[in-house]
Design an enzyme around this catalytic site. Structure first.
Site, short mmCIF file in Angstrom:
data_model
loop_
_atom_site.label_atom_id
_atom_site.label_comp_id
_atom_site.label_asym_id
_atom_site.label_seq_id
_atom_site.Cartn_x
_atom_site.Cartn_y
_atom_site.Cartn_z
N GLY A 11 0.82 -1.20 0.00
CA GLY A 11 0.00 0.00 0.00
C GLY A 11 0.86 1.26 0.00
O GLY A 11 1.87 1.33 0.69
N ARG A 25 19.07 11.33 -4.51
CA ARG A 25 19.99 12.47 -4.41
C ARG A 25 21.20 12.16 -3.52
O ARG A 25 22.31 12.59 -3.81
CB ARG A 25 19.24 13.71 -3.93
CG ARG A 25 18.20 14.15 -4.96
CD ARG A 25 17.76 15.58 -4.79
NE ARG A 25 17.03 16.03 -5.97
CZ ARG A 25 16.63 17.27 -6.18
NH1 ARG A 25 16.91 18.21 -5.29
NH2 ARG A 25 15.98 17.60 -7.27
N ARG A 72 1.42 -5.42 -5.50
CA ARG A 72 1.77 -6.69 -4.86
C ARG A 72 2.00 -7.72 -5.96
O ARG A 72 1.29 -7.73 -6.96
CB ARG A 72 0.67 -7.13 -3.90
CG ARG A 72 0.55 -6.21 -2.69
CD ARG A 72 -0.60 -6.61 -1.78
NE ARG A 72 -0.59 -5.84 -0.55
CZ ARG A 72 -1.15 -4.64 -0.40
NH1 ARG A 72 -1.75 -4.07 -1.44
NH2 ARG A 72 -1.10 -4.01 0.74
N ASP A 103 5.23 -4.91 6.12
CA ASP A 103 5.78 -6.22 6.47
C ASP A 103 5.96 -7.13 5.27
O ASP A 103 6.95 -7.87 5.18
CB ASP A 103 4.92 -6.90 7.55
CG ASP A 103 3.46 -7.04 7.14
OD1 ASP A 103 3.06 -6.49 6.09
OD2 ASP A 103 2.71 -7.69 7.89
N GLY A 104 5.02 -7.08 4.31
CA GLY A 104 5.17 -7.89 3.11
C GLY A 104 6.38 -7.49 2.30
O GLY A 104 7.11 -8.34 1.77
N THR A 125 4.01 2.62 5.61
CA THR A 125 2.64 2.13 5.69
C THR A 125 1.85 3.03 6.64
O THR A 125 2.34 3.37 7.72
CB THR A 125 2.56 0.68 6.20
OG1 THR A 125 1.20 0.35 6.55
CG2 THR A 125 3.45 0.45 7.41
N ASP A 127 -0.62 2.19 8.34
CA ASP A 127 -1.20 1.40 9.43
C ASP A 127 -0.42 1.49 10.73
O ASP A 127 -0.96 1.21 11.80
CB ASP A 127 -1.31 -0.07 9.02
CG ASP A 127 -2.20 -0.28 7.81
OD1 ASP A 127 -3.06 0.59 7.55
OD2 ASP A 127 -2.03 -1.30 7.12
N ASP A 129 1.76 -0.55 11.81
CA ASP A 129 1.61 -1.89 12.39
C ASP A 129 2.91 -2.68 12.48
O ASP A 129 2.89 -3.89 12.71
CB ASP A 129 0.59 -2.69 11.58
CG ASP A 129 0.96 -2.84 10.12
OD1 ASP A 129 1.93 -2.18 9.66
OD2 ASP A 129 0.28 -3.60 9.40
N ARG A 171 -5.95 -2.24 9.02
CA ARG A 171 -5.97 -3.71 9.04
C ARG A 171 -6.24 -4.18 10.47
O ARG A 171 -7.25 -3.84 11.05
CB ARG A 171 -4.68 -4.28 8.48
CG ARG A 171 -4.46 -3.99 7.00
CD ARG A 171 -3.36 -4.84 6.40
NE ARG A 171 -2.06 -4.61 7.02
CZ ARG A 171 -0.97 -5.27 6.69
NH1 ARG A 171 -1.02 -6.22 5.77
NH2 ARG A 171 0.19 -5.00 7.27
N ALA A 186 -13.18 11.77 20.51
CA ALA A 186 -14.27 10.82 20.27
C ALA A 186 -14.82 10.29 21.59
O ALA A 186 -14.11 10.21 22.60
CB ALA A 186 -13.78 9.66 19.41
N HIS A 215 -24.80 14.88 20.34
CA HIS A 215 -24.21 14.02 19.32
C HIS A 215 -23.05 13.22 19.90
O HIS A 215 -22.52 13.55 20.98
CB HIS A 215 -23.71 14.86 18.14
CG HIS A 215 -22.49 15.66 18.47
ND1 HIS A 215 -22.57 16.84 19.19
CD2 HIS A 215 -21.17 15.46 18.23
CE1 HIS A 215 -21.35 17.34 19.34
NE2 HIS A 215 -20.48 16.51 18.77
N GLN A 251 -7.48 8.12 3.19
CA GLN A 251 -6.45 8.13 4.24
C GLN A 251 -5.05 7.90 3.69
O GLN A 251 -4.06 8.21 4.34
CB GLN A 251 -6.77 7.05 5.28
CG GLN A 251 -8.06 7.33 6.05
CD GLN A 251 -8.61 6.07 6.70
OE1 GLN A 251 -8.21 5.72 7.80
NE2 GLN A 251 -9.52 5.39 6.03
#
Length: 319
Positions: A11, A25, A72, A103-104, A125, A127, A129, A171, A186, A215, A251
């Site tokens: 990604g 450079r 991929r 990771d991949g 990434t 994520d 992660d 993920r 939130a 709300h 995102q």
């Protein structure tokens, strides 16, 4: 070391272009030719590459995505495809490769290193992660994008007195949801690392309404459930109008933040420096504003630690 390759895989993430620019450079500054491999490991299998120059990376540091393209490749994971990739490494005359991704991507880099191709990995990434590094390229830009959306959704949520469930990417890692929830105020975050009780979510909403709050914002990590299902369940249990939004691939895009540009630039330069020092099979990371490197296999074997302190703080501040 006379010639190195650079590729982006998996990604895309804001900050990848800053890393590419730095590799090119910094390499040219050290009299090293740099080859851009298009579309990740697929490009390595197919021999799809381009000679990079100073001008080819001009005006890209502020751009999201990756100018080299990303994909991929199942072929790379199979013996025949991997052997073709190795042949193309030799055909192109590459003395080393810088891989940028998650990771991949690192697993692919590790296989290249085992086959004798010097490699350095840069974490790219949104994520966040990867367990070994505090942050990954693109995470903070994605977080800012989420917060911008949260603020806009909050406006309409407040106007109509509704609850909104906002689903974000990541993920099986809840970092985007967690930190967006903390920074965005939130009422609750729902993440894969912690089991949630829908009744507790509904109680929090009703407690807020009892003190005059019209709300509520619930941020949901994609690995923890489906926004549509959860929003319907909340409305059924509370009687409060509930809507959902799936932010999706917005995102991944957008102008990279200053932090992602700085980290990409620093890591790109260090990757070239390591290769020229005959250091291989390493990945770069950041902790406490310090860039460091470690063994790829060791990095991939680490288990990511959940930021329980930030999670508890989110709960406290949303009372």
């Amino acid at each position: 070391m006379k010639k190195i390759g650079v590729l982006t895989s998996g990604g895309d993430a804001p900050g990848m272009n800053a890393a590419i620019r730095a590799v090119v450079r910094y390499g040219i500054f050290n009299n090293i030719n740099v080859v851009g491999i298009k579309n990740g490991f697929r490009g390595l299998v197919e021999g799809d590459s381009v000679e990079m120059s100073l001008s080819s990376v001009a005006d890209i540091i502020h751009r999201g995505g990756t100018v080299l393209g990303s994909a991929r490749s199942k072929d790379f994971q199979e013996k025949e495809g991997f052997e073709r990739a190795l042949k193309n490494v030799k055909y192109l005359g590459l003395d080393g490769i810088v891989t940028i991704g998650g990771d991949g991507t690192f697993k692919g880099a590790m296989e290249l290193a085992k086959a004798g191709v010097p490699t350095i990995g840069i974490p790219g990434t949104i994520d966040n992660d990867l367990a070994y590094t505090q942050y990954t390229l693109g995470f903070f830009t994605a977080l800012t994008t989420v917060l911008e959306s949260v603020e806009k959704i909050r406006d309409t949520s407040s106007s109509h007195g509704r609850t909104n469930v906002i689903q974000v990417m990541g993920r099986n890692c809840g970092d985007i949801a967690l930190y967006a929830g903390l920074a965005g105020g939130a009422e609750m975050v729902i993440i894969p690392e912690v089991d949630y009780n829908i009744d507790e979510v509904c109680d929090k909403i009703m407690q807020g309404r009892a003190r005059g709050k019209k709300h509520s914002i619930i941020i949901l990590a994609e690995g923890a459930g489906d926004a549509k299902d959860i929003s319907e369940l909340i409305e059924k249990k509370t009687g409060v109008g509930t809507r959902y939004s799936v932010l999706g691939y917005t995102q991944r895009g957008g102008t990279p933040s200053a932090f992602d540009r700085l980290m990409g630039s620093q890591m790109g330069a260090m990757a070239v420096e390591l290769l020229t020092s005959s250091v291989s099979n390493r990945v770069l990371g950041i902790k406490g504003n310090e860039i460091f490197h470690m063994d790829i296999e060791e990095a991939l074997s680490m288990e990511k630690k959940f930021d329980e302190k930030s999670y508890e703080l989110t709960k406290i501040l949303s009372i």
